[in-house]
Design a protein around this motif. Structure first.
Motif, PDB file in Angstrom:
ATOM      1  N   UNK A 124       0.806  -1.221   0.000  1.00 30.92           N
ATOM      2  CA  UNK A 124       0.000   0.000   0.000  1.00 30.92           C
ATOM      3  C   UNK A 124       0.839   1.271   0.000  1.00 30.92           C
ATOM      4  N   UNK A 125       2.140   1.152   0.286  1.00 29.36           N
ATOM      5  CA  UNK A 125       2.993   2.344   0.340  1.00 29.36           C
ATOM      6  C   UNK A 125       4.226   2.254  -0.552  1.00 29.36           C
ATOM      7  N   UNK A 126       4.516   1.102  -1.088  1.00 34.04           N
ATOM      8  CA  UNK A 126       5.713   0.946  -1.913  1.00 34.04           C
ATOM      9  C   UNK A 126       5.400   1.117  -3.395  1.00 34.04           C
TER      10      UNK A 126
ATOM     11  N   UNK B 117      -4.349   1.654  -8.122  1.00 36.81           N
ATOM     12  CA  UNK B 117      -5.510   1.518  -9.010  1.00 36.81           C
ATOM     13  C   UNK B 117      -5.593   0.116  -9.594  1.00 36.81           C
ATOM     14  N   UNK B 118      -4.438  -0.540  -9.767  1.00 32.46           N
ATOM     15  CA  UNK B 118      -4.436  -1.912 -10.266  1.00 32.46           C
ATOM     16  C   UNK B 118      -5.232  -2.820  -9.330  1.00 32.46           C
TER      17      UNK B 118
ATOM     18  N   UNK C 178     -12.648  -4.927  -7.911  1.00 30.86           N
ATOM     19  CA  UNK C 178     -13.991  -4.548  -8.329  1.00 30.86           C
ATOM     20  C   UNK C 178     -14.556  -5.413  -9.447  1.00 30.86           C
ATOM     21  N   UNK C 179     -13.766  -6.331  -9.979  1.00 31.60           N
ATOM     22  CA  UNK C 179     -14.233  -7.184 -11.061  1.00 31.60           C
ATOM     23  C   UNK C 179     -15.414  -8.028 -10.572  1.00 31.60           C
TER      24      UNK C 179
END
Length: 160
Positions: A126-128, A150-151, A157-158
């Motif tokens: 989440x930060x790298x 975003x990936x 969300x699929x």
């Protein structure tokens, strides 16, 4: 010398861990069945077995099953941005980046489960910085692809 790589290769070849060899072969069969020529271009079975065993040994390997069959796989490396693209590099848990090496899934449900498991076992994602390498035209050299969160948002969300 990468001692963990050496140890994982020894585990594959010394004959003392037949269950490991059987499982690694199952994973490699899954990779070969789902690989599209853009991830492991020119890799032979032995190299794939070494990569799987090495990622398992260093704790950067996730898989999901449906029934008794492998349904998804995720492998990654902890490193620094700018490190040489080398599948045998030692992990650098304090590095600033994560190289997303493999993400295959046969179903959307499994893909979501793999992503959630990855975030759980590797919360630094989440930060790298995130990146991968992809082949283009099956002939050109690797091309580095930068990713951001975003990936994972898109993958989570699929819909089924």
């Amino acid at each position: 010398m990468n001692k963990l790589l050496h140890s994982s290769n020894l585990a594959l070849t010394n004959g003392n861990q037949p269950e490991l060899v059987t499982f690694v072969n199952l994973v490699v069969d899954f990779i070969l069945a789902n690989e599209n020529g853009r991830v492991f271009l020119n890799w032979d079975r032995n190299a794939l077995m070494q990569a799987v065993a090495y990622n398992m040994a260093k704790g950067t390997f996730l898989c999901k099953t449906k029934g008794n069959k492998l349904d998804g796989l995720f492998m990654w490396y902890r490193c620094n941005d700018g490190d040489e693209h080398d599948p045998w590099m030692e992990d650098n848990p304090k590095g600033d980046s994560i190289y997303l090496s493999i993400l295959f899934a046969k179903s959307k449900e499994t893909l979501r489960k793999l992503v959630l498991s990855f975030i759980s076992v590797e919360p630094d994602v989440l930060v790298k910085k995130l990146f991968g390498f992809r082949y283009y035209n099956k002939q050109s050299a690797d091309r580095k692809v930068q990713y951001d969160l975003r990936l994972f948002n898109k993958l989570l969300k699929i819909k089924d």
